[in-house]
Design a protein around this motif. Structure first.
Motif, PDB file in Angstrom:
ATOM      1  N   GLU A  98      30.445 101.749  -6.677  1.00 16.69           N
ATOM      2  CA  GLU A  98      29.225 101.639  -7.474  1.00 16.69           C
ATOM      3  C   GLU A  98      29.012 100.235  -8.032  1.00 16.69           C
ATOM      4  O   GLU A  98      27.913  99.680  -7.941  1.00 16.69           O
ATOM      5  N   ARG A  99      30.048  99.647  -8.619  1.00 19.79           N
ATOM      6  CA  ARG A  99      29.885  98.310  -9.205  1.00 19.79           C
ATOM      7  C   ARG A  99      29.691  97.249  -8.121  1.00 19.79           C
ATOM      8  O   ARG A  99      28.937  96.288  -8.305  1.00 19.79           O
ATOM      9  N   THR A 100      30.358  97.431  -6.975  1.00 20.40           N
ATOM     10  CA  THR A 100      30.151  96.506  -5.858  1.00 20.40           C
ATOM     11  C   THR A 100      28.715  96.593  -5.371  1.00 20.40           C
ATOM     12  O   THR A 100      28.060  95.568  -5.124  1.00 20.40           O
ATOM     13  N   GLY A 101      28.203  97.814  -5.238  1.00 25.08           N
ATOM     14  CA  GLY A 101      26.821  98.001  -4.820  1.00 25.08           C
ATOM     15  C   GLY A 101      25.842  97.393  -5.790  1.00 25.08           C
ATOM     16  O   GLY A 101      24.800  96.834  -5.387  1.00 25.08           O
ATOM     17  N   ALA A 102      26.139  97.457  -7.076  1.00 21.51           N
ATOM     18  CA  ALA A 102      25.249  96.866  -8.078  1.00 21.51           C
ATOM     19  C   ALA A 102      25.150  95.358  -7.922  1.00 21.51           C
ATOM     20  O   ALA A 102      24.076  94.762  -8.112  1.00 21.51           O
ATOM     21  N   ILE A 103      26.260  94.708  -7.532  1.00 26.02           N
ATOM     22  CA  ILE A 103      26.226  93.261  -7.290  1.00 26.02           C
ATOM     23  C   ILE A 103      25.405  92.942  -6.049  1.00 26.02           C
ATOM     24  O   ILE A 103      24.614  91.996  -6.035  1.00 26.02           O
ATOM     25  N   LEU A 104      25.569  93.753  -5.000  1.00 23.30           N
ATOM     26  CA  LEU A 104      24.784  93.527  -3.783  1.00 23.30           C
ATOM     27  C   LEU A 104      23.289  93.580  -4.075  1.00 23.30           C
ATOM     28  O   LEU A 104      22.511  92.758  -3.577  1.00 23.30           O
ATOM     29  N   THR A 105      22.871  94.548  -4.873  1.00 19.53           N
ATOM     30  CA  THR A 105      21.434  94.720  -5.120  1.00 19.53           C
ATOM     31  C   THR A 105      20.913  93.723  -6.146  1.00 19.53           C
ATOM     32  O   THR A 105      19.852  93.110  -5.959  1.00 19.53           O
ATOM     33  N   ASP A 106      21.635  93.526  -7.238  1.00 15.22           N
ATOM     34  CA  ASP A 106      21.149  92.676  -8.325  1.00 15.22           C
ATOM     35  C   ASP A 106      21.283  91.194  -8.019  1.00 15.22           C
ATOM     36  O   ASP A 106      20.390  90.402  -8.319  1.00 15.22           O
ATOM     37  N   VAL A 107      22.399  90.805  -7.422  1.00 18.80           N
ATOM     38  CA  VAL A 107      22.690  89.383  -7.237  1.00 18.80           C
ATOM     39  C   VAL A 107      22.297  88.887  -5.847  1.00 18.80           C
ATOM     40  O   VAL A 107      21.747  87.791  -5.696  1.00 18.80           O
ATOM     41  N   PHE A 108      22.571  89.692  -4.802  1.00 21.69           N
ATOM     42  CA  PHE A 108      22.410  89.222  -3.431  1.00 21.69           C
ATOM     43  C   PHE A 108      21.163  89.743  -2.723  1.00 21.69           C
ATOM     44  O   PHE A 108      20.948  89.424  -1.552  1.00 21.69           O
ATOM     45  N   GLY A 109      20.340  90.545  -3.384  1.00 26.80           N
ATOM     46  CA  GLY A 109      19.069  90.947  -2.803  1.00 26.80           C
ATOM     47  C   GLY A 109      19.123  92.035  -1.766  1.00 26.80           C
ATOM     48  O   GLY A 109      18.192  92.187  -0.971  1.00 26.80           O
ATOM     49  N   PHE A 110      20.194  92.834  -1.745  1.00 24.29           N
ATOM     50  CA  PHE A 110      20.282  93.972  -0.836  1.00 24.29           C
ATOM     51  C   PHE A 110      19.603  95.192  -1.459  1.00 24.29           C
ATOM     52  O   PHE A 110      19.412  95.268  -2.669  1.00 24.29           O
ATOM     53  N   THR A 111      19.278  96.163  -0.603  1.00 23.45           N
ATOM     54  CA  THR A 111      18.690  97.432  -1.039  1.00 23.45           C
ATOM     55  C   THR A 111      19.476  98.571  -0.411  1.00 23.45           C
ATOM     56  O   THR A 111      19.798  98.517   0.779  1.00 23.45           O
ATOM     57  N   GLU A 112      19.790  99.589  -1.187  1.00 24.34           N
ATOM     58  CA  GLU A 112      20.444 100.765  -0.613  1.00 24.34           C
ATOM     59  C   GLU A 112      19.463 101.480   0.305  1.00 24.34           C
ATOM     60  O   GLU A 112      18.332 101.775  -0.081  1.00 24.34           O
TER      61      GLU A 112
ATOM     62  N   ARG B 182      25.035 102.497   2.684  1.00 23.11           N
ATOM     63  CA  ARG B 182      24.557 101.309   3.403  1.00 23.11           C
ATOM     64  C   ARG B 182      23.583 100.516   2.537  1.00 23.11           C
ATOM     65  O   ARG B 182      22.677 101.075   1.915  1.00 23.11           O
ATOM     66  N   TYR B 183      23.769  99.191   2.564  1.00 24.75           N
ATOM     67  CA  TYR B 183      22.880  98.254   1.888  1.00 24.75           C
ATOM     68  C   TYR B 183      22.350  97.269   2.919  1.00 24.75           C
ATOM     69  O   TYR B 183      23.098  96.794   3.780  1.00 24.75           O
ATOM     70  N   LYS B 184      21.055  96.947   2.814  1.00 25.75           N
ATOM     71  CA  LYS B 184      20.409  96.081   3.807  1.00 25.75           C
ATOM     72  C   LYS B 184      19.595  94.991   3.114  1.00 25.75           C
ATOM     73  O   LYS B 184      19.140  95.148   1.985  1.00 25.75           O
ATOM     74  N   THR B 185      19.404  93.887   3.828  1.00 27.61           N
ATOM     75  CA  THR B 185      18.416  92.873   3.444  1.00 27.61           C
ATOM     76  C   THR B 185      17.448  92.704   4.610  1.00 27.61           C
ATOM     77  O   THR B 185      17.635  93.273   5.685  1.00 27.61           O
TER      78      THR B 185
ATOM     79  N   GLY C 126      23.426  89.307   9.822  1.00 25.73           N
ATOM     80  CA  GLY C 126      24.211  89.478   8.610  1.00 25.73           C
ATOM     81  C   GLY C 126      23.481  90.262   7.540  1.00 25.73           C
ATOM     82  O   GLY C 126      23.620  89.989   6.349  1.00 25.73           O
ATOM     83  N   SER C 127      22.742  91.276   7.970  1.00 28.49           N
ATOM     84  CA  SER C 127      21.841  91.978   7.054  1.00 28.49           C
ATOM     85  C   SER C 127      22.419  93.237   6.442  1.00 28.49           C
ATOM     86  O   SER C 127      21.777  93.846   5.591  1.00 28.49           O
ATOM     87  N   THR C 128      23.633  93.653   6.845  1.00 29.65           N
ATOM     88  CA  THR C 128      24.123  94.977   6.480  1.00 29.65           C
ATOM     89  C   THR C 128      25.496  94.921   5.824  1.00 29.65           C
ATOM     90  O   THR C 128      26.410  94.274   6.336  1.00 29.65           O
ATOM     91  N   VAL C 129      25.614  95.609   4.704  1.00 30.13           N
ATOM     92  CA  VAL C 129      26.912  95.842   4.078  1.00 30.13           C
ATOM     93  C   VAL C 129      27.050  97.335   3.861  1.00 30.13           C
ATOM     94  O   VAL C 129      26.233  97.947   3.169  1.00 30.13           O
ATOM     95  N   ASP C 130      28.063  97.922   4.470  1.00 36.33           N
ATOM     96  CA  ASP C 130      28.404  99.322   4.238  1.00 36.33           C
ATOM     97  C   ASP C 130      29.577  99.362   3.277  1.00 36.33           C
ATOM     98  O   ASP C 130      30.564  98.641   3.469  1.00 36.33           O
ATOM     99  N   ILE C 131      29.479 100.205   2.264  1.00 35.28           N
ATOM    100  CA  ILE C 131      30.575 100.371   1.308  1.00 35.28           C
ATOM    101  C   ILE C 131      31.114 101.786   1.433  1.00 35.28           C
ATOM    102  O   ILE C 131      30.365 102.760   1.289  1.00 35.28           O
ATOM    103  N   ARG C 132      32.404 101.877   1.711  1.00 30.66           N
ATOM    104  CA  ARG C 132      33.073 103.169   1.798  1.00 30.66           C
ATOM    105  C   ARG C 132      33.998 103.306   0.582  1.00 30.66           C
ATOM    106  O   ARG C 132      34.922 102.511   0.410  1.00 30.66           O
ATOM    107  N   SER C 133      33.722 104.283  -0.261  1.00 33.23           N
ATOM    108  CA  SER C 133      34.570 104.548  -1.423  1.00 33.23           C
ATOM    109  C   SER C 133      35.699 105.479  -1.003  1.00 33.23           C
ATOM    110  O   SER C 133      35.449 106.542  -0.431  1.00 33.23           O
TER     111      SER C 133
END
Length: 309
Positions: A164-178, A187-190, A195-202
């Motif tokens: 959750e906190r990692t995802g918050a940085i992706l969206t708030d700081v790096f401009g990704f969207t879930e 999945r988060y995308k820009t 280099g548009s995709t970051v998948d986070i597996r908890s």
């Protein structure tokens, strides 16, 4: 906020010659830059990417001859994905068989066709089939036709205790969207092409990872320039309580580093000045390039580096 995406991914490899051969011949990437680890100039730092060395296409390696193997686990980048044309996965499966590359079978992941494989040093990789990617410019080598060539990075999968906190940085700081969820995978995308995709597996309670051969050392995210980077640093401090290092000049970009809440090392790298800063575009990767502060030691450094031919 602008869409930024991933700038590059840096991993750890074994012997340099084998690393160079796999990525330029088996995968057909361009050697964009041949330099050294600025903090440990006794080892190379290879940058592999597309024909122009664009941000979002770059996978880099520190190859150490006798590195101990790493281990994927919580707090690591689990997989690095390349983008290929959607109809090319069959070609790549046949090529992996011919080249003796360890690989899986084509699987579906969040609606995309994915072929997993490993490099000779255990780095976990995948090819993702992308519609219409064949229309994008490609770097080609013998044995890999342009219609099947890799088109840069697609993204990474991060394995953390709680995303959750990692995802918050992706969206708030790096401009990704879930954009999607499937169980513990988010999945988060820009809007970036590469280099548009970051998948986070908890994966709470899983074994922690161990850095070594085959491990990703860090993931770098794009900043347009120093001002853009400074704004990201401000947001990290004010909104997330995270401090970065001082800015470091890496010759081809300027960087700051920090540990995201899951323990993975993140970098923020500027797009400028780029890989043509010290050699012409058509000559990228042709010669060993050293930063100014190491140039006086060139003869000694060259004598210590492993042979590549």
């Amino acid at each position: 906020m602008r869409h930024h995406g991933i700038h590059h991914v840096t991993a750890i490899a074994g012997p340099a010659r084998r690393n160079l051969d796999f990525y330029t011949r088996a995968l057909g990437l361009r050697l964009v830059k041949k330099t050294v680890n600025f903090d440990d100039p006794g080892t190379y730092h290879f940058y592999f990417g597309d024909s122009l060395g664009q941000p979002g296409s770059i996978l880099t390696f520190f190859p150490w001859e006798h590195v101990a193997p790493g281990r994927n686990g919580v707090g690591t980048t689990q997989e690095t994905a390349f983008r290929v044309p959607e109809g090319s996965l069959g070609f790549w499966m046949h090529r992996f068989i011919e080249q003796g590359v360890e690989h899986g079978t084509v699987e579906k992941r969040l609606g995309q066709s994915v072929l997993t494989f490993k490099d000779p040093h255990g780095t976990s990789l995948s090819l993702v089939g992308i519609p219409n990617a064949e229309t994008e410019e490609a770097w080609t080598v013998d044995g890999i036709p342009a219609e099947h060539a890799i088109r840069g990075l697609e993204g990474v999968t991060l394995l953390v205790d709680n995303g959750e906190r990692t995802g918050a940085i992706l969206t708030d700081v790096f401009g990704f969207t879930e954009t999607a969820r499937d169980g513990s995978l988010v999945r988060y995308k820009t809007g970036a092409l590469m280099g548009s995709t970051v998948d986070i597996r908890s994966a709470g309670g899983f074994l922690p990872g161990r850095m070594g051969g085959g491990s990703v050392h860090h993931v770098a995210f794009r900043a347009k320039d120093d001002a853009d980077q400074a704004e990201m640093v401000r947001k990290l401090a004010e909104n997330h309580g995270l401090q970065t290092t001082e800015q470091k000049d890496r010759n081809y970009f300027r960087s700051v580093y920090f540990r995201e809440p899951g323990g993975i090392l993140f970098e923020i790298a500027t797009d400028e000045p780029g890989f043509a800063a010290d050699e012409a575009q058509e000559r990228l990767g042709a010669e060993l390039k050293l930063p100014a502060f190491l140039e006086a030691r060139r003869s000694d450094i060259e004598s210590r580096l492993p042979e590549l031919a």
